[in-house]
Design a protein around this motif. Sequence first.
Motif, mmCIF file in Angstrom:
data_model
loop_
_atom_site.group_PDB
_atom_site.id
_atom_site.type_symbol
_atom_site.label_atom_id
_atom_site.label_comp_id
_atom_site.label_asym_id
_atom_site.label_seq_id
_atom_site.Cartn_x
_atom_site.Cartn_y
_atom_site.Cartn_z
ATOM 1 N N PRO A 1 0.808 -1.233 0.000
ATOM 2 C CA PRO A 1 0.000 0.000 0.000
ATOM 3 C C PRO A 1 0.835 1.273 0.000
ATOM 4 N N PHE A 2 1.975 1.246 0.673
ATOM 5 C CA PHE A 2 2.831 2.443 0.702
ATOM 6 C C PHE A 2 3.319 2.804 -0.703
ATOM 7 N N CYS A 3 3.703 1.799 -1.482
ATOM 8 C CA CYS A 3 4.187 2.074 -2.850
ATOM 9 C C CYS A 3 3.088 2.692 -3.699
ATOM 10 N N ARG A 4 1.875 2.137 -3.609
ATOM 11 C CA ARG A 4 0.785 2.660 -4.434
ATOM 12 C C ARG A 4 0.365 4.050 -3.967
ATOM 13 N N ILE A 5 0.226 4.256 -2.664
ATOM 14 C CA ILE A 5 -0.221 5.558 -2.156
ATOM 15 C C ILE A 5 0.840 6.622 -2.409
ATOM 16 N N MET A 6 2.114 6.258 -2.307
ATOM 17 C CA MET A 6 3.177 7.220 -2.565
ATOM 18 C C MET A 6 3.177 7.652 -4.025
ATOM 19 N N ALA A 7 2.977 6.711 -4.931
ATOM 20 C CA ALA A 7 2.925 7.070 -6.352
ATOM 21 C C ALA A 7 1.714 7.939 -6.647
ATOM 22 N N ARG B 1 4.936 15.157 2.543
ATOM 23 C CA ARG B 1 4.235 14.192 1.694
ATOM 24 C C ARG B 1 4.506 12.762 2.156
ATOM 25 N N VAL B 2 5.747 12.458 2.506
ATOM 26 C CA VAL B 2 6.083 11.104 2.969
ATOM 27 C C VAL B 2 5.376 10.799 4.286
ATOM 28 N N LEU B 3 5.349 11.764 5.202
ATOM 29 C CA LEU B 3 4.649 11.554 6.479
ATOM 30 C C LEU B 3 3.156 11.361 6.257
ATOM 31 N N LEU B 4 2.585 12.103 5.324
ATOM 32 C CA LEU B 4 1.168 11.939 5.022
ATOM 33 C C LEU B 4 0.885 10.558 4.431
ATOM 34 N N VAL B 5 1.766 10.102 3.559
ATOM 35 C CA VAL B 5 1.593 8.772 2.965
ATOM 36 C C VAL B 5 1.739 7.685 4.023
ATOM 37 N N LEU B 6 2.679 7.842 4.926
ATOM 38 C CA LEU B 6 2.825 6.866 6.015
ATOM 39 C C LEU B 6 1.581 6.813 6.891
ATOM 40 N N ALA B 7 1.021 7.976 7.192
ATOM 41 C CA ALA B 7 -0.193 8.007 8.008
ATOM 42 C C ALA B 7 -1.359 7.335 7.288
ATOM 43 N N LEU B 8 -1.498 7.595 5.988
ATOM 44 C CA LEU B 8 -2.566 6.948 5.225
ATOM 45 C C LEU B 8 -2.347 5.438 5.131
ATOM 46 N N THR B 9 -1.101 5.027 4.989
ATOM 47 C CA THR B 9 -0.815 3.596 4.916
ATOM 48 C C THR B 9 -1.181 2.893 6.205
ATOM 49 N N LEU B 10 -0.814 3.485 7.335
ATOM 50 C CA LEU B 10 -1.148 2.884 8.628
ATOM 51 C C LEU B 10 -2.648 2.874 8.866
ATOM 52 N N ALA B 11 -3.342 3.906 8.384
ATOM 53 C CA ALA B 11 -4.780 3.987 8.619
ATOM 54 C C ALA B 11 -5.574 3.039 7.732
ATOM 55 N N LEU B 12 -5.106 2.790 6.510
ATOM 56 C CA LEU B 12 -5.860 1.987 5.558
ATOM 57 C C LEU B 12 -5.441 0.529 5.505
ATOM 58 N N SER B 13 -4.255 0.214 5.987
ATOM 59 C CA SER B 13 -3.724 -1.143 5.783
ATOM 60 C C SER B 13 -4.576 -2.209 6.461
ATOM 61 N N THR B 14 -5.171 -1.899 7.614
ATOM 62 C CA THR B 14 -5.986 -2.911 8.306
ATOM 63 C C THR B 14 -7.310 -3.173 7.598
ATOM 64 N N ALA B 15 -7.803 -2.190 6.833
ATOM 65 C CA ALA B 15 -9.083 -2.357 6.136
ATOM 66 C C ALA B 15 -8.919 -2.889 4.720
ATOM 67 N N LEU B 16 -7.704 -2.950 4.222
ATOM 68 C CA LEU B 16 -7.469 -3.394 2.852
ATOM 69 C C LEU B 16 -7.435 -4.910 2.767
#
Length: 266
Positions: free
Chosen positions: A23-29, A47-62
Amino acid sequence: MLANESLLEASQYLQEMQRYWWPFCRIMALATTAPVLGHKSLPKRARVLLVLALTLALSTALPRPPQLDALSAAGILAAIEQIAVGALLGLTLQLVFVIFSVVGEIVSTQMGMSMARYNDPVNGVSSSSVVGQLYFLLIALLFLASDGHLLAVSVIYQSFVYWPVGSGLSYAGFATFIYAMAWVLSAATLLSLPLVFALFLVQFCFGLLNRISPAMNLFSLGFPMAILASLACIHLTLPELPENYLHLSRELLDNLGHLLREASHG
């Protein structure tokens, strides 16, 4: 025995980290190419911190990704796949901004404001026109006011549902994006056509005056009047900008949904 248990725990931790890696690779791109989020004014660390936060927030629901070694050939191909999918989604979300950027360039060329950019020895043709920057700022404000950033997060989540990790790259999805470029050009033409026609009438009238009275200095009188007429036309069309933006955004979401459905069917 303890060494084997520690190695087993380390391998389990690595497998668990891979759940966040894809998810981090896709969200970062996507964040790199998406509107507003991918703008150069946003610092890279933010931007990297925002992507990390989104990855942590979405990874459990993916959906859980396949068990792949990130350092193997299949893992590297999966990472490239996520980058390509994220870049495709980000560029698709960027299409509405591209439409109004093209409109700004066309209007700026017609009113003569783009000559200052072409004659700029510092920036050259890489800098955008004043009218293009005006449209970009207005569309960026509309993007944030209409919760476009939350919509981008929803697109990220839906992309993992319709285009999961390891499903491969779909030719139909990329073909849909290529066909959408024709939609961009047609929408930009329709939006800029009234302004271009009004400016054409102004320049045509000054051409007639120049033929009737050759002593009249067309350059000293025509350019200021063309700029004033262009500003008046922009002022008259600005109230319709939010409605046009929402209409184009709905069409963009329809195209994006078609892209994801085509990708899910392969």
